[in-house]
Design a protein around this motif. Structure first.
Motif, PDB file in Angstrom:
ATOM      1  N   LEU A  86       0.832  -1.203   0.000  1.00 53.98           N
ATOM      2  CA  LEU A  86       0.000   0.000   0.000  1.00 53.98           C
ATOM      3  C   LEU A  86       0.862   1.246   0.000  1.00 53.98           C
ATOM      4  O   LEU A  86       1.951   1.264   0.557  1.00 53.98           O
ATOM      5  N   ARG A  87       0.326   2.273  -0.610  1.00 49.30           N
ATOM      6  CA  ARG A  87       0.990   3.577  -0.630  1.00 49.30           C
ATOM      7  C   ARG A  87       0.069   4.589   0.040  1.00 49.30           C
ATOM      8  O   ARG A  87      -1.096   4.321   0.299  1.00 49.30           O
ATOM      9  N   ARG A  88       0.614   5.759   0.289  1.00 49.15           N
ATOM     10  CA  ARG A  88      -0.179   6.797   0.930  1.00 49.15           C
ATOM     11  C   ARG A  88      -1.372   7.178   0.064  1.00 49.15           C
ATOM     12  O   ARG A  88      -2.470   7.406   0.561  1.00 49.15           O
ATOM     13  N   SER A  89      -1.178   7.235  -1.242  1.00 45.07           N
ATOM     14  CA  SER A  89      -2.268   7.615  -2.139  1.00 45.07           C
ATOM     15  C   SER A  89      -3.403   6.586  -2.112  1.00 45.07           C
ATOM     16  O   SER A  89      -4.560   6.946  -2.288  1.00 45.07           O
ATOM     17  N   ASP A  90      -3.072   5.304  -1.880  1.00 47.05           N
ATOM     18  CA  ASP A  90      -4.114   4.281  -1.777  1.00 47.05           C
ATOM     19  C   ASP A  90      -5.009   4.527  -0.576  1.00 47.05           C
ATOM     20  O   ASP A  90      -6.231   4.400  -0.650  1.00 47.05           O
ATOM     21  N   VAL A  91      -4.391   4.889   0.533  1.00 48.13           N
ATOM     22  CA  VAL A  91      -5.161   5.131   1.756  1.00 48.13           C
ATOM     23  C   VAL A  91      -5.978   6.414   1.623  1.00 48.13           C
ATOM     24  O   VAL A  91      -7.134   6.481   2.057  1.00 48.13           O
ATOM     25  N   GLU A  92      -5.395   7.435   0.987  1.00 48.29           N
ATOM     26  CA  GLU A  92      -6.131   8.686   0.812  1.00 48.29           C
ATOM     27  C   GLU A  92      -7.323   8.515  -0.131  1.00 48.29           C
ATOM     28  O   GLU A  92      -8.334   9.192   0.005  1.00 48.29           O
ATOM     29  N   ALA A  93      -7.224   7.607  -1.101  1.00 52.01           N
ATOM     30  CA  ALA A  93      -8.303   7.396  -2.061  1.00 52.01           C
ATOM     31  C   ALA A  93      -9.392   6.469  -1.528  1.00 52.01           C
ATOM     32  O   ALA A  93     -10.435   6.318  -2.161  1.00 52.01           O
ATOM     33  N   LEU A  94      -9.185   5.883  -0.383  1.00 57.02           N
ATOM     34  CA  LEU A  94     -10.132   4.930   0.186  1.00 57.02           C
ATOM     35  C   LEU A  94     -11.402   5.652   0.633  1.00 57.02           C
ATOM     36  O   LEU A  94     -11.353   6.573   1.438  1.00 57.02           O
ATOM     37  N   ARG A  95     -12.545   5.241   0.090  1.00 58.67           N
ATOM     38  CA  ARG A  95     -13.839   5.818   0.448  1.00 58.67           C
ATOM     39  C   ARG A  95     -14.823   4.685   0.701  1.00 58.67           C
ATOM     40  O   ARG A  95     -14.863   3.707  -0.035  1.00 58.67           O
ATOM     41  N   PHE A  96     -15.615   4.855   1.736  1.00 55.74           N
ATOM     42  CA  PHE A  96     -16.610   3.854   2.099  1.00 55.74           C
ATOM     43  C   PHE A  96     -17.992   4.366   1.739  1.00 55.74           C
ATOM     44  O   PHE A  96     -18.292   5.555   1.915  1.00 55.74           O
ATOM     45  N   PRO A  97     -18.873   3.477   1.281  1.00 55.34           N
ATOM     46  CA  PRO A  97     -20.241   3.921   0.983  1.00 55.34           C
ATOM     47  C   PRO A  97     -21.013   4.193   2.282  1.00 55.34           C
ATOM     48  O   PRO A  97     -20.793   3.544   3.298  1.00 55.34           O
TER      49      PRO A  97
END
Length: 146
Positions: A49-60
């Motif tokens: 994982l990268r920082r951008s992956d965590v920042e792009a994480l959105r939950f419905p």
């Protein structure tokens, strides 16, 4: 009264047309089912994982916030990645400490890093240590003039 009947008939025709369109009357199929708002894991499974992956994480969103199972799944993945990185960092730090200890206590350390004045003094002593030392008998003979 005629106007009222006209409006009722027009309303029935419009409702019937909308019903046929929704149910699937005609050549086209029915309206597609609305996809349920489910969490699709955008975290990449094939790389770290990268920082951008965590920042792009959105939950419905659900009725009362977020679906707990989705959040728990994502947090579990993040925890596993962090534990793996911590173990790798600890392994690298231990290897670095071992390499530094070996470099400091290595046998060739003083030979390569000794000042020139020390190596010159040692060069004269390397011949034969027994010749440089005076025995007590030699010292007494020199004092007596013999």
């Amino acid at each position: 009264m005629v106007l009222f009947l006209f409006l009722v008939i027009a309303l029935v025709v419009v409702v019937g047309a909308v019903t046929l369109a929704v149910v699937g009357g005609g050549e086209r199929a029915a309206l597609p089912d609305v996809a349920a708002e489910r969490f699709t894991d955008p975290l990449p499974p094939d790389r770290a994982l990268r920082r951008s992956d965590v920042e792009a994480l959105r939950f419905p969103l659900t009725l009362r916030g977020y679906r707990m199972a989705d959040v728990d799944e994502a947090l579990g993945r993040l925890a596993a990645e962090l534990a793996e990185r911590d173990a790798h960092i600890a392994e690298l730090e231990a290897a670095l400490a071992g390499a530094q200890a070996a470099a400091v206590s290595g046998p060739g350390l003083f030979k390569t890093h000794a000042p020139a004045s020390l190596t010159e003094d040692r060069a004269g002593q390397d011949q034969d240590p027994s010749q440089d030392r005076e025995t007590p008998k030699d010292a007494v003979e020199e004092e007596n003039g013999q």
